[in-house]
Motif scaffolding. Sequence first.
Motif, mmCIF file in Angstrom:
data_model
loop_
_atom_site.group_PDB
_atom_site.id
_atom_site.type_symbol
_atom_site.label_atom_id
_atom_site.label_comp_id
_atom_site.label_asym_id
_atom_site.label_seq_id
_atom_site.Cartn_x
_atom_site.Cartn_y
_atom_site.Cartn_z
ATOM 1 N N LEU A 37 0.860 -1.183 0.000
ATOM 2 C CA LEU A 37 0.000 0.000 0.000
ATOM 3 C C LEU A 37 0.893 1.228 0.000
ATOM 4 O O LEU A 37 1.770 1.367 0.847
ATOM 5 N N SER A 38 0.672 2.122 -0.957
ATOM 6 C CA SER A 38 1.520 3.306 -1.073
ATOM 7 C C SER A 38 1.314 4.233 0.128
ATOM 8 O O SER A 38 0.250 4.230 0.759
ATOM 9 N N PRO A 39 2.327 5.046 0.475
ATOM 10 C CA PRO A 39 2.315 5.810 1.725
ATOM 11 C C PRO A 39 1.122 6.739 1.902
ATOM 12 O O PRO A 39 0.505 6.768 2.970
ATOM 13 N N ALA A 40 0.782 7.528 0.873
ATOM 14 C CA ALA A 40 -0.315 8.489 1.014
ATOM 15 C C ALA A 40 -1.651 7.774 1.191
ATOM 16 O O ALA A 40 -2.512 8.227 1.958
ATOM 17 N N LEU A 41 -1.836 6.651 0.500
ATOM 18 C CA LEU A 41 -3.071 5.885 0.665
ATOM 19 C C LEU A 41 -3.132 5.241 2.044
ATOM 20 O O LEU A 41 -4.206 5.181 2.653
ATOM 21 N N LEU A 42 -2.007 4.759 2.536
ATOM 22 C CA LEU A 42 -1.964 4.191 3.885
ATOM 23 C C LEU A 42 -2.371 5.243 4.909
ATOM 24 O O LEU A 42 -3.175 4.972 5.809
#
Length: 318
Positions: A37-42
């Motif tokens: 999961l990419s950082p901003a989405l996390l």
Amino acid sequence: MSSTHQRLTLNAAAYLILATILWGGNAIVGRWFVGHLSPALLNLFRWIIAAAVLMPFAWKILLPQSLLWQHKKRFLTLSLLGVGCYNAFLYIALETSSPINVTLIGASMPIWMLLIGSIFYQNRVNPWQMLGAVVSIIGVTVVLSRGNLDGILMLKFVPGDMLMVAATLLWACYSWMLSKPGKSPEKQWPWTEFLLAQIVLGLIWSLVFAGFEFSLGLSQIDLSPSLSWPLLIFCGLGPALIAYRCWSAGVAIAGPNIAGFFGNLIPLFTALFAAALLGDMPHLFHAAAFGLIVAGIVISSQLKTPSKKGSTNLRPKN
């Protein structure tokens, strides 16, 4: 110049220790999400979970007649620093850095707290606080070197580490804002409403960061029901909801300077969690490091000085 009133009580210590335990786990979980999961989405997903849990208890703070909207500039700033930037920067840093490196950089928190307070809040820094910072950081070094100072030379720093420096600085600013509500009535709000106000406005910033990530083609979602979703729920309930409530309450009682020293417990807990996952039991150096970090906290809480006349501290209601 004046100094913020500081009282290290058992309640304050319990709040701040619980927050650091959860954030120690957050570094491990955040690193696990790399590639899933990419950082901003996390960051966005975890705050959506936290908001969903708080909404039934604090939805009135979002009504048009709420006092929140009279102080929206303050809460937009609080949410940008604490909800938007800090966690997004931390998760991005973990893309290239390790949990140990990230928490090592976080160990600079007491220094940033003292500097921000001295420059922007006319807070007098006393020798005990400086000594406490040195002792506490030595304790962090013992953890990271595993009791062998040559081990600290083996640590490698990467570009993501600089992002964590920025995150730590922003968190220091956020903590000082918590203790200086000014004319804002938030100190009279239940803690659920105070936190939901930050989270909802923080979701705006989180959406902006997620949109920017998507525009760069960096968004990624690869979640498995068996492990990814439980860990994501942990991020939303533990490091987000519970830890933020505890940190806010601890800062209200102890003040930002003393609270900053508790941040040095995060590398210790991160190392212990990492060791537990690898089946490695705690060692004597862990106990020594814990003693040094606690000593730094105790030393920094000495030499209390009265608060500036008319100043107030944020004390969320239980």
